[in-house]
Motif scaffolding. Structure first.
Motif, PDB file in Angstrom:
ATOM      1  N   ASN A   1     -34.706  52.250 -55.774  1.00 20.53           N
ATOM      2  CA  ASN A   1     -34.449  53.426 -54.958  1.00 20.53           C
ATOM      3  C   ASN A   1     -35.759  54.167 -54.717  1.00 20.53           C
ATOM      4  O   ASN A   1     -36.829  53.707 -55.134  1.00 20.53           O
ATOM      5  N   PHE A   2     -35.669  55.313 -54.064  1.00 26.58           N
ATOM      6  CA  PHE A   2     -36.897  56.006 -53.654  1.00 26.58           C
ATOM      7  C   PHE A   2     -37.746  56.439 -54.839  1.00 26.58           C
ATOM      8  O   PHE A   2     -38.951  56.628 -54.703  1.00 26.58           O
ATOM      9  N   ARG A   3     -37.156  56.574 -56.015  1.00 24.68           N
ATOM     10  CA  ARG A   3     -37.923  56.990 -57.196  1.00 24.68           C
ATOM     11  C   ARG A   3     -38.894  55.912 -57.674  1.00 24.68           C
ATOM     12  O   ARG A   3     -39.808  56.201 -58.439  1.00 24.68           O
ATOM     13  N   ASP A   4     -38.673  54.688 -57.228  1.00 24.68           N
ATOM     14  CA  ASP A   4     -39.548  53.590 -57.623  1.00 24.68           C
ATOM     15  C   ASP A   4     -40.799  53.506 -56.751  1.00 24.68           C
ATOM     16  O   ASP A   4     -41.663  52.662 -56.982  1.00 24.68           O
ATOM     17  N   LEU A   5     -40.905  54.376 -55.762  1.00 22.04           N
ATOM     18  CA  LEU A   5     -42.017  54.369 -54.827  1.00 22.04           C
ATOM     19  C   LEU A   5     -42.785  55.682 -54.912  1.00 22.04           C
ATOM     20  O   LEU A   5     -42.342  56.626 -55.565  1.00 22.04           O
ATOM     21  N   THR A   6     -43.929  55.735 -54.258  1.00 22.83           N
ATOM     22  CA  THR A   6     -44.648  56.993 -54.100  1.00 22.83           C
ATOM     23  C   THR A   6     -44.168  57.647 -52.818  1.00 22.83           C
ATOM     24  O   THR A   6     -44.274  57.064 -51.734  1.00 22.83           O
ATOM     25  N   LEU A   7     -43.633  58.857 -52.922  1.00 22.22           N
ATOM     26  CA  LEU A   7     -43.127  59.570 -51.763  1.00 22.22           C
ATOM     27  C   LEU A   7     -44.290  60.227 -51.027  1.00 22.22           C
ATOM     28  O   LEU A   7     -45.021  61.029 -51.615  1.00 22.22           O
ATOM     29  N   VAL A   8     -44.459  59.863 -49.768  1.00 16.36           N
ATOM     30  CA  VAL A   8     -45.579  60.402 -48.984  1.00 16.36           C
ATOM     31  C   VAL A   8     -45.112  61.567 -48.128  1.00 16.36           C
ATOM     32  O   VAL A   8     -45.499  62.712 -48.352  1.00 16.36           O
ATOM     33  N   SER A   9     -44.239  61.295 -47.147  1.00 18.13           N
ATOM     34  CA  SER A   9     -43.852  62.381 -46.246  1.00 18.13           C
ATOM     35  C   SER A   9     -42.644  62.004 -45.413  1.00 18.13           C
ATOM     36  O   SER A   9     -42.577  60.903 -44.871  1.00 18.13           O
ATOM     37  N   GLY A  10     -41.694  62.930 -45.318  1.00 15.28           N
ATOM     38  CA  GLY A  10     -40.693  62.849 -44.273  1.00 15.28           C
ATOM     39  C   GLY A  10     -41.364  63.254 -42.974  1.00 15.28           C
ATOM     40  O   GLY A  10     -42.175  64.183 -42.962  1.00 15.28           O
ATOM     41  N   THR A  11     -41.041  62.590 -41.878  1.00 14.04           N
ATOM     42  CA  THR A  11     -41.824  62.769 -40.655  1.00 14.04           C
ATOM     43  C   THR A  11     -41.000  63.241 -39.460  1.00 14.04           C
ATOM     44  O   THR A  11     -41.327  64.238 -38.829  1.00 14.04           O
ATOM     45  N   ILE A  12     -39.947  62.501 -39.143  1.00 11.21           N
ATOM     46  CA  ILE A  12     -39.134  62.875 -37.989  1.00 11.21           C
ATOM     47  C   ILE A  12     -37.669  62.735 -38.365  1.00 11.21           C
ATOM     48  O   ILE A  12     -37.323  62.220 -39.418  1.00 11.21           O
ATOM     49  N   GLY A  13     -36.816  63.224 -37.485  1.00 15.02           N
ATOM     50  CA  GLY A  13     -35.395  63.110 -37.756  1.00 15.02           C
ATOM     51  C   GLY A  13     -34.586  63.007 -36.485  1.00 15.02           C
ATOM     52  O   GLY A  13     -35.039  63.361 -35.393  1.00 15.02           O
ATOM     53  N   ASP A  14     -33.380  62.500 -36.650  1.00 16.12           N
ATOM     54  CA  ASP A  14     -32.416  62.420 -35.573  1.00 16.12           C
ATOM     55  C   ASP A  14     -31.112  62.990 -36.116  1.00 16.12           C
ATOM     56  O   ASP A  14     -30.526  62.435 -37.045  1.00 16.12           O
ATOM     57  N   TYR A  15     -30.686  64.106 -35.570  1.00 14.92           N
ATOM     58  CA  TYR A  15     -29.428  64.694 -36.013  1.00 14.92           C
ATOM     59  C   TYR A  15     -28.264  63.815 -35.578  1.00 14.92           C
ATOM     60  O   TYR A  15     -28.396  62.979 -34.692  1.00 14.92           O
ATOM     61  N   ALA A  16     -27.126  63.998 -36.196  1.00 12.15           N
ATOM     62  CA  ALA A  16     -25.912  63.301 -35.785  1.00 12.15           C
ATOM     63  C   ALA A  16     -25.134  64.183 -34.816  1.00 12.15           C
ATOM     64  O   ALA A  16     -25.311  65.405 -34.778  1.00 12.15           O
ATOM     65  N   ALA A  17     -24.288  63.544 -34.046  1.00 14.98           N
ATOM     66  CA  ALA A  17     -23.496  64.282 -33.062  1.00 14.98           C
ATOM     67  C   ALA A  17     -22.101  63.681 -32.970  1.00 14.98           C
ATOM     68  O   ALA A  17     -21.907  62.482 -33.209  1.00 14.98           O
ATOM     69  N   MET A  18     -21.135  64.522 -32.633  1.00 14.25           N
ATOM     70  CA  MET A  18     -19.790  64.059 -32.295  1.00 14.25           C
ATOM     71  C   MET A  18     -19.666  64.142 -30.778  1.00 14.25           C
ATOM     72  O   MET A  18     -19.972  65.180 -30.160  1.00 14.25           O
ATOM     73  N   VAL A  19     -19.246  63.027 -30.177  1.00 16.69           N
ATOM     74  CA  VAL A  19     -19.289  62.876 -28.723  1.00 16.69           C
ATOM     75  C   VAL A  19     -17.921  62.427 -28.214  1.00 16.69           C
ATOM     76  O   VAL A  19     -17.230  61.646 -28.886  1.00 16.69           O
ATOM     77  N   VAL A  20     -17.539  62.917 -27.039  1.00 16.40           N
ATOM     78  CA  VAL A  20     -16.316  62.448 -26.373  1.00 16.40           C
ATOM     79  C   VAL A  20     -16.664  62.057 -24.939  1.00 16.40           C
ATOM     80  O   VAL A  20     -17.717  62.403 -24.416  1.00 16.40           O
ATOM     81  N   GLY A  21     -15.759  61.333 -24.299  1.00 12.96           N
ATOM     82  CA  GLY A  21     -15.970  60.920 -22.918  1.00 12.96           C
ATOM     83  C   GLY A  21     -15.932  62.097 -21.959  1.00 12.96           C
ATOM     84  O   GLY A  21     -15.348  63.145 -22.251  1.00 12.96           O
ATOM     85  N   LYS A  22     -16.524  61.918 -20.796  1.00 12.71           N
ATOM     86  CA  LYS A  22     -16.643  63.024 -19.835  1.00 12.71           C
ATOM     87  C   LYS A  22     -15.283  63.527 -19.357  1.00 12.71           C
ATOM     88  O   LYS A  22     -15.129  64.709 -19.008  1.00 12.71           O
ATOM     89  N   ASP A  23     -14.274  62.648 -19.332  1.00 15.17           N
ATOM     90  CA  ASP A  23     -12.955  63.042 -18.843  1.00 15.17           C
ATOM     91  C   ASP A  23     -11.985  63.398 -19.965  1.00 15.17           C
ATOM     92  O   ASP A  23     -10.803  63.649 -19.711  1.00 15.17           O
ATOM     93  N   SER A  24     -12.472  63.426 -21.189  1.00 11.56           N
ATOM     94  CA  SER A  24     -11.611  63.749 -22.321  1.00 11.56           C
ATOM     95  C   SER A  24     -11.131  65.195 -22.251  1.00 11.56           C
ATOM     96  O   SER A  24     -11.894  66.090 -21.849  1.00 11.56           O
ATOM     97  N   PRO A  25      -9.872  65.451 -22.642  1.00 17.47           N
ATOM     98  CA  PRO A  25      -9.397  66.839 -22.712  1.00 17.47           C
ATOM     99  C   PRO A  25     -10.027  67.608 -23.871  1.00 17.47           C
ATOM    100  O   PRO A  25      -9.876  68.827 -23.959  1.00 17.47           O
ATOM    101  N   ILE A  26     -10.739  66.902 -24.743  1.00 17.09           N
ATOM    102  CA  ILE A  26     -11.396  67.528 -25.892  1.00 17.09           C
ATOM    103  C   ILE A  26     -12.742  68.087 -25.456  1.00 17.09           C
ATOM    104  O   ILE A  26     -13.575  67.362 -24.905  1.00 17.09           O
ATOM    105  N   ASN A  27     -12.945  69.379 -25.685  1.00 19.03           N
ATOM    106  CA  ASN A  27     -14.192  70.028 -25.272  1.00 19.03           C
ATOM    107  C   ASN A  27     -14.929  70.712 -26.411  1.00 19.03           C
ATOM    108  O   ASN A  27     -15.995  71.293 -26.184  1.00 19.03           O
ATOM    109  N   SER A  28     -14.387  70.657 -27.612  1.00 22.50           N
ATOM    110  CA  SER A  28     -15.000  71.333 -28.754  1.00 22.50           C
ATOM    111  C   SER A  28     -14.489  70.687 -30.031  1.00 22.50           C
ATOM    112  O   SER A  28     -13.546  69.886 -30.012  1.00 22.50           O
TER     113      SER A  28
END
Length: 327
Positions: free
Chosen positions: A114-141
């Motif tokens: 696991n990460f403890r077995d390595l030398t930790l240098v730096s977190g660099t970038i990220g991609d957030y997660a998202a919940m997505v629906v189709g454009k015609d879905s009745p769900i808007n929130s």
């Protein structure tokens, strides 16, 4: 699982005092002569793009003289981790890129390290997660999604581009749990990669999709899908109309970080140089060009801050995986 931004390790003076600095360019910015990037997957993937984009920015900005790259697929990333550990003494010039799966796959035993077995240098970038629906879905929130789920859980399937117990599933479960629902009751449908999952959403096979924010932005901007919730603490500039989960009363945040690790036993002065080069990279136009092109979010945490974040993520993911029966 709230990521805290760490302090930048701007310690070039200390590095120079240790006598490990390299010759500077005319503008005095060069930190390292060379970096070799070890990539645990094949060409074209997220790890590959992160390593090559980082190398492009570092060399283009003159912070590093040259960058080389080595793709080493296998074992869900475990082959590269094992190689770095087993050949530690000869790999002090190597940085390995990795991301959230190093936590998930070590918890599930896909590989023994696991990460403890390595030398930790730096977190660099990220991609957030998202919940997505189709454009015609009745769900808007997210409130609409929860109402649909309460009315008929089996008809409100959430899809994702990873296996059961993988990142998309865990994010969906985390969001539903934070919304007061039973994560075990969520009908999750896995697809082989995000593209097939998005196609399933657009064809109506699933009610919603758990995916990476950057994967959804272009389709949302083109009017093909609606982003109904983002796992960031604040709204993201690439889609300013997309509300966060927290804005909608769902107290959770998550980021699929990507960052860099080195071999165990890396000398402190060498570690300082890596961290210094990455910290300075953020201030360069070369990095901004790479970041914008890839749709990444700047997330920088190094050293102790990086370790604290990984340990917190490990706890939250581990607890959730136990509840879902994957551990």
């Amino acid at each position: 699982m709230i990521l805290k931004l760490g302090r930048r390790a701007l310690i070039a003076t200390a590095v120079a005092a240790l006598g490990f600095s390299t010759p500077a360019l005319a503008d005095g910015h060069k930190v390292l002569d060379s970096i070799h990037f070890l990539i645990p997957g094949g060409a074209g993937g997220g790890w590959d793009g992160t390593a090559r984009g980082t190398g492009e920015a570092l060399t283009g900005a003159g912070l590093v003289g040259t960058a080389s790259y080595e793709n080493m697929s296998g074992g869900g990333g475990g082959k590269a981790i094992g190689y770095l550990i087993e050949n530690a003494d000869s790999n002090h010039g190597t940085l390995m890129v990795n991301s959230t799966p190093i936590v998930i796959r070590s918890l599930t035993g896909v590989f023994p390290h696991n990460f403890r077995d390595l030398t930790l240098v730096s977190g660099t970038i990220g991609d957030y997660a998202a919940m997505v629906v189709g454009k015609d879905s009745p769900i808007n929130s997210m409130a609409d999604l929860m109402a649909a789920y309460d009315a008929d859980p089996s008809a409100t399937a959430i899809g994702g581009g990873s296996v059961p117990g993988g990142m998309d599933h865990l994010v969906a479960a985390m969001v539903m749990e934070a919304a007061g629902k039973d994560a075990l009751g969520v009908k999750y449908i896995p697809y082989d990669a995000g593209g097939k999952a998005m196609a399933a959403l657009l064809s109506g096979e699933i009610a919603a999709l758990s995916t990476g924010f950057s994967e959804a932005v272009d389709l949302a901007n083109a009017g093909e899908v609606k982003i109904i919730g983002v796992t960031s603490d604040e709204r993201v500039g690439a889609a300013p109309d997309a509300m966060t989960m927290k804005e909608q009363g769902i107290d959770t945040s998550f980021v699929n970080w990507r960052g860099f690790f080195a071999a165990p036993g890396l000398p402190d002065d060498k570690l300082a140089m890596y961290q210094d080069a990455i910290a300075k990279m953020y201030e360069t136009p070369e990095w901004e060009e790479v970041r914008a092109r890839n749709g990444w979010v700047n997330i920088h945490n190094s050293g102790d801050d990086f370790q604290a974040f990984l340990e917190a993520q490990e706890t939250v993911i581990g607890d959730l995986m136990k509840k879902l029966g994957f551990l």
